[in-house]
Design a protein around this motif. Structure first.
Motif, PDB file in Angstrom:
ATOM      1  N   GLN A 114       0.824  -1.211   0.000  1.00 54.63           N
ATOM      2  CA  GLN A 114       0.000   0.000   0.000  1.00 54.63           C
ATOM      3  C   GLN A 114       0.855   1.256   0.000  1.00 54.63           C
ATOM      4  O   GLN A 114       0.500   2.265  -0.622  1.00 54.63           O
ATOM      5  N   GLN A 115       1.996   1.206   0.680  1.00 50.81           N
ATOM      6  CA  GLN A 115       2.900   2.358   0.656  1.00 50.81           C
ATOM      7  C   GLN A 115       3.507   2.574  -0.729  1.00 50.81           C
ATOM      8  O   GLN A 115       3.847   3.697  -1.095  1.00 50.81           O
ATOM      9  N   GLU A 116       3.602   1.462  -1.494  1.00 54.29           N
ATOM     10  CA  GLU A 116       4.121   1.559  -2.863  1.00 54.29           C
ATOM     11  C   GLU A 116       3.017   1.848  -3.881  1.00 54.29           C
ATOM     12  O   GLU A 116       3.244   1.756  -5.086  1.00 54.29           O
ATOM     13  N   LYS A 117       1.799   2.156  -3.371  1.00 53.63           N
ATOM     14  CA  LYS A 117       0.645   2.467  -4.239  1.00 53.63           C
ATOM     15  C   LYS A 117       0.161   1.248  -5.022  1.00 53.63           C
ATOM     16  O   LYS A 117      -0.569   1.399  -6.012  1.00 53.63           O
ATOM     17  N   GLN A 118       0.484   0.039  -4.568  1.00 59.09           N
ATOM     18  CA  GLN A 118       0.036  -1.197  -5.238  1.00 59.09           C
ATOM     19  C   GLN A 118      -1.226  -1.708  -4.508  1.00 59.09           C
ATOM     20  O   GLN A 118      -1.238  -2.770  -3.903  1.00 59.09           O
ATOM     21  N   TYR A 119      -2.306  -0.941  -4.635  1.00 59.72           N
ATOM     22  CA  TYR A 119      -3.507  -1.243  -3.866  1.00 59.72           C
ATOM     23  C   TYR A 119      -4.174  -2.542  -4.337  1.00 59.72           C
ATOM     24  O   TYR A 119      -4.648  -3.336  -3.527  1.00 59.72           O
ATOM     25  N   ALA A 120      -4.242  -2.744  -5.636  1.00 63.74           N
ATOM     26  CA  ALA A 120      -4.896  -3.955  -6.155  1.00 63.74           C
ATOM     27  C   ALA A 120      -4.125  -5.206  -5.734  1.00 63.74           C
ATOM     28  O   ALA A 120      -4.711  -6.200  -5.293  1.00 63.74           O
ATOM     29  N   ILE A 121      -2.816  -5.142  -5.866  1.00 62.05           N
ATOM     30  CA  ILE A 121      -2.000  -6.312  -5.500  1.00 62.05           C
ATOM     31  C   ILE A 121      -2.089  -6.582  -3.998  1.00 62.05           C
ATOM     32  O   ILE A 121      -2.168  -7.732  -3.566  1.00 62.05           O
ATOM     33  N   SER A 122      -2.108  -5.497  -3.196  1.00 63.81           N
ATOM     34  CA  SER A 122      -2.181  -5.696  -1.738  1.00 63.81           C
ATOM     35  C   SER A 122      -3.507  -6.338  -1.338  1.00 63.81           C
ATOM     36  O   SER A 122      -3.544  -7.211  -0.464  1.00 63.81           O
ATOM     37  N   GLY A 123      -4.619  -5.933  -1.969  1.00 68.66           N
ATOM     38  CA  GLY A 123      -5.918  -6.531  -1.652  1.00 68.66           C
ATOM     39  C   GLY A 123      -5.982  -7.999  -2.039  1.00 68.66           C
ATOM     40  O   GLY A 123      -6.448  -8.847  -1.262  1.00 68.66           O
ATOM     41  N   VAL A 124      -5.507  -8.300  -3.258  1.00 66.44           N
ATOM     42  CA  VAL A 124      -5.516  -9.683  -3.711  1.00 66.44           C
ATOM     43  C   VAL A 124      -4.613 -10.546  -2.823  1.00 66.44           C
ATOM     44  O   VAL A 124      -4.962 -11.688  -2.463  1.00 66.44           O
ATOM     45  N   PHE A 125      -3.457 -10.023  -2.450  1.00 63.62           N
ATOM     46  CA  PHE A 125      -2.518 -10.783  -1.626  1.00 63.62           C
ATOM     47  C   PHE A 125      -3.111 -11.064  -0.240  1.00 63.62           C
ATOM     48  O   PHE A 125      -2.973 -12.182   0.293  1.00 63.62           O
ATOM     49  N   GLY A 126      -3.775 -10.080   0.367  1.00 69.54           N
ATOM     50  CA  GLY A 126      -4.373 -10.286   1.689  1.00 69.54           C
ATOM     51  C   GLY A 126      -5.452 -11.354   1.669  1.00 69.54           C
ATOM     52  O   GLY A 126      -5.496 -12.233   2.540  1.00 69.54           O
ATOM     53  N   ILE A 127      -6.344 -11.285   0.646  1.00 67.01           N
ATOM     54  CA  ILE A 127      -7.419 -12.288   0.546  1.00 67.01           C
ATOM     55  C   ILE A 127      -6.834 -13.667   0.241  1.00 67.01           C
ATOM     56  O   ILE A 127      -7.260 -14.680   0.810  1.00 67.01           O
ATOM     57  N   ALA A 128      -5.839 -13.708  -0.677  1.00 63.51           N
ATOM     58  CA  ALA A 128      -5.220 -14.990  -1.024  1.00 63.51           C
ATOM     59  C   ALA A 128      -4.526 -15.615   0.182  1.00 63.51           C
ATOM     60  O   ALA A 128      -4.561 -16.841   0.363  1.00 63.51           O
ATOM     61  N   SER A 129      -3.895 -14.798   0.999  1.00 62.44           N
ATOM     62  CA  SER A 129      -3.237 -15.319   2.205  1.00 62.44           C
ATOM     63  C   SER A 129      -4.243 -15.952   3.154  1.00 62.44           C
ATOM     64  O   SER A 129      -4.018 -17.045   3.701  1.00 62.44           O
ATOM     65  N   LEU A 130      -5.369 -15.265   3.353  1.00 62.63           N
ATOM     66  CA  LEU A 130      -6.396 -15.778   4.256  1.00 62.63           C
ATOM     67  C   LEU A 130      -6.979 -17.095   3.736  1.00 62.63           C
ATOM     68  O   LEU A 130      -7.108 -18.074   4.488  1.00 62.63           O
ATOM     69  N   LEU A 131      -7.340 -17.132   2.440  1.00 68.41           N
ATOM     70  CA  LEU A 131      -7.921 -18.345   1.864  1.00 68.41           C
ATOM     71  C   LEU A 131      -6.917 -19.503   1.855  1.00 68.41           C
ATOM     72  O   LEU A 131      -7.282 -20.659   2.067  1.00 68.41           O
ATOM     73  N   SER A 132      -5.654 -19.183   1.609  1.00 68.09           N
ATOM     74  CA  SER A 132      -4.630 -20.235   1.560  1.00 68.09           C
ATOM     75  C   SER A 132      -4.456 -20.902   2.913  1.00 68.09           C
ATOM     76  O   SER A 132      -4.364 -22.139   3.006  1.00 68.09           O
ATOM     77  N   ILE A 133      -4.421 -20.119   3.991  1.00 69.43           N
ATOM     78  CA  ILE A 133      -4.223 -20.693   5.312  1.00 69.43           C
ATOM     79  C   ILE A 133      -5.432 -21.516   5.742  1.00 69.43           C
ATOM     80  O   ILE A 133      -5.319 -22.526   6.446  1.00 69.43           O
ATOM     81  N   ILE A 134      -6.636 -21.087   5.282  1.00 69.02           N
ATOM     82  CA  ILE A 134      -7.857 -21.821   5.635  1.00 69.02           C
ATOM     83  C   ILE A 134      -7.933 -23.146   4.884  1.00 69.02           C
ATOM     84  O   ILE A 134      -8.192 -24.199   5.463  1.00 69.02           O
ATOM     85  N   VAL A 135      -7.701 -23.087   3.559  1.00 74.93           N
ATOM     86  CA  VAL A 135      -7.891 -24.274   2.727  1.00 74.93           C
ATOM     87  C   VAL A 135      -6.719 -25.247   2.847  1.00 74.93           C
ATOM     88  O   VAL A 135      -6.901 -26.444   3.123  1.00 74.93           O
ATOM     89  N   PHE A 136      -5.504 -24.735   2.651  1.00 74.28           N
ATOM     90  CA  PHE A 136      -4.334 -25.609   2.563  1.00 74.28           C
ATOM     91  C   PHE A 136      -3.678 -25.915   3.904  1.00 74.28           C
ATOM     92  O   PHE A 136      -2.868 -26.841   3.998  1.00 74.28           O
ATOM     93  N   SER A 137      -4.002 -25.141   4.942  1.00 72.34           N
ATOM     94  CA  SER A 137      -3.380 -25.385   6.245  1.00 72.34           C
ATOM     95  C   SER A 137      -4.369 -25.833   7.313  1.00 72.34           C
ATOM     96  O   SER A 137      -3.950 -26.201   8.411  1.00 72.34           O
ATOM     97  N   GLU A 138      -5.655 -25.791   7.010  1.00 72.19           N
ATOM     98  CA  GLU A 138      -6.652 -26.212   7.990  1.00 72.19           C
ATOM     99  C   GLU A 138      -7.570 -27.299   7.442  1.00 72.19           C
ATOM    100  O   GLU A 138      -7.606 -28.414   7.952  1.00 72.19           O
ATOM    101  N   MET A 139      -8.313 -26.987   6.375  1.00 73.68           N
ATOM    102  CA  MET A 139      -9.338 -27.924   5.894  1.00 73.68           C
ATOM    103  C   MET A 139      -8.742 -29.208   5.310  1.00 73.68           C
ATOM    104  O   MET A 139      -9.068 -30.315   5.760  1.00 73.68           O
ATOM    105  N   LEU A 140      -7.888 -29.072   4.296  1.00 76.67           N
ATOM    106  CA  LEU A 140      -7.335 -30.259   3.647  1.00 76.67           C
ATOM    107  C   LEU A 140      -6.485 -31.109   4.584  1.00 76.67           C
ATOM    108  O   LEU A 140      -6.625 -32.346   4.602  1.00 76.67           O
ATOM    109  N   PRO A 141      -5.587 -30.529   5.380  1.00 76.13           N
ATOM    110  CA  PRO A 141      -4.800 -31.371   6.301  1.00 76.13           C
ATOM    111  C   PRO A 141      -5.656 -32.135   7.306  1.00 76.13           C
ATOM    112  O   PRO A 141      -5.366 -33.289   7.621  1.00 76.13           O
TER     113      PRO A 141
END
Length: 437
Positions: free
Chosen positions: A90-117
């Motif tokens: 966000q400090q680098e003005k990469q707002y779209a990438i920061s939003g996608v990265f935050g959501i992807a991080s949350l979904l990744s930890i839920i799916v690949f680190s909680e549900m599937l294991p």
């Protein structure tokens, strides 16, 4: 994506490793705590890693606390790094990438680190528990000082804040009785389910002596015993025998009970004439030891003992320490789920009480006095014996024999037949009520 790989490669690699660690904790938690009794027994009888996994389960609270604490730390570090990356983007003005990265991080930890294991851990719990044993043992030993500190804080807080707090039972027998009574009025349970619940309630009121198979109906083999000796003793009746009972070496007390079902022996396929097909089994007093319970113990407590020690047979002892019978899991299950449970049906293959004419019944000697009280609406005096045969013996002051007669209240008892194994049949007549003048 290329922007992230170019500017944050080390952070992404660390986050990936944290996801793998989180998946490990989730998978190991579901694997260890979905193990059944059979899986735990196999672990205790397995190799070094399997026995180590079984030892971890000896203190499940410590194991679960270690796994949850490790998972909490890993997830905290993961989301901390994720937040740092989002803020920098966000400090680098990469707002779209920061939003996608935050959501992807949350979904990744839920799916690949909680549900599937967790799903993988449930599918093959025993093998995954063995694979996870070494790192979890290291983790438990590493966190041992921290866990002791948490335990001390927990005990101090309980004593200071709730000094008189007593743990209540999850469910009382009275609660079950009330549930059964309410279900009758609301018709919320099927008749069969209602009967099973009533039988479950009956377990806490029935003693082991009332349900056990008496010693007079049992045959103990001296150790060591071969399968050929068993076949010679039972011959054509072998398919009806569920356990081979082995006595102690220097006494006639029961030492072990070998389940034919557990060893996978198909007795119905064996022929007494074809001795060449007989397996070469040899059993002694250490083959499959039984548990010992007093005759006054309730059937509910006896079932808890059998379940806890993973046994199928309990030797019932009297006040002198003598074996007076055996109680098996099959007996308890028959009492709970059987349509017409009784010892006479299990041992003699006949109904305990059979009506043969107007106000005339045939009753087996094994019939429980409580069943007679319920059937004939009569109160028997409090006594040590729990069967009609014991009641007659106490009244006659000797062993009953054919032709013996006694009258008790409105009932007249006459012994019809007896045999060496006490398969006794008694005729019961209801005396006509006197006509008042």
């Amino acid at each position: 994506m290329f922007h992230l790989l170019a500017h944050y490669p080390v952070t992404l690699i660390i986050m990936l490793l944290l996801m793998i660690a989180s998946a490990f904790f989730s998978m190991s938690e579901s694997a260890f705590f979905s193990l059944g009794h059979l899986d735990r027994r196999r672990l205790s009888e397995g190799g070094t890693l399997a026995r180590s996994a079984f030892s971890l389960l000896s203190n499940p609270e410590r194991l679960l606390t270690s796994i949850l604490l490790g998972n909490l730390v890993v997830n905290f570090l993961f989301f901390t790094l994720s937040s740092v990356v989002v803020i920098q983007l966000q400090q680098e003005k990469q707002y779209a990438i920061s939003g996608v990265f935050g959501i992807a991080s949350l979904l990744s930890i839920i799916v690949f680190s909680e549900m599937l294991p967790k799903n993988f851990g449930v599918l093959a719990p025993r093998w995954i528990a063995i694979l996870c044993t070494f790192p979890l043992t290291f983790l438990v030993n590493l966190l041992a000082p921290v866990l002791r500190f948490f335990g001390l804080v927990n005990r101090l807080s309980m004593r200071l804040l709730f000094p008189a707090l007593q743990k209540e039972p999850y469910l009382r027998v009275d609660d079950l009785e009330q549930a059964v009574e309410l279900s009758k009025g609301e018709a919320s349970l099927l008749r069969r389910e209602e009967k099973v619940l009533q039988h479950v309630l009956h377990l806490s009121r029935m003693s082991a002596e009332e349900l056990m198979c008496p010693r007079t109906h049992l045959h103990f083999f001296p150790p060591p015993t071969t399968f050929e000796q068993v076949m010679e003793e039972y011959q054509d009746d072998l398919p009806k025998v569920g356990y081979i009972l082995i006595s102690e070496k220097e006494s006639e007390e029961l030492a072990c009970a070998v389940s034919l079902r557990r060893i996978g022996l198909n007795t119905s396929a064996l022929s007494y004439e074809n001795k060449s097909e007989w397996p070469n089994y040899v059993w002694d007093e250490t083959s499959d030891p039984v548990v010992y319970i007093p005759w006054t113990l309730s059937v509910a407590d006896a079932f808890d003992v059998l379940r806890t020690q993973e046994k199928e047979v309990a030797a019932v002892l009297n006040e002198y320490g003598t074996t007076i019978g055996i109680l098996t899991l099959d007996d308890i299950f028959d009492l709970v789920f059987g349509r017409h449970p009784s010892r006479s049906r299990r041992l003699l293959n006949r109904a305990p009480i059979t009506k043969v004419g107007p106000e005339v019944w045939h009753v087996t000697g094994l019939t429980n006095l409580k069943r007679l009280q319920h059937t004939f609406d009569i109160e028997f005096p409090s006594q040590a014996n729990v069967t009609i045969a014991g009641f007659l013996q106490e009244r006659l002051e000797r062993l009953p024999k054919p032709g013996d007669e006694i009258t008790f209240g409105p009932l007249h008892f006459r012994v019809i037949s007896t045999s060496e194994n006490e398969v006794m049949v008694i005729e019961v007549k209801r005396n006509p009520m006197p006509v008042s003048s």
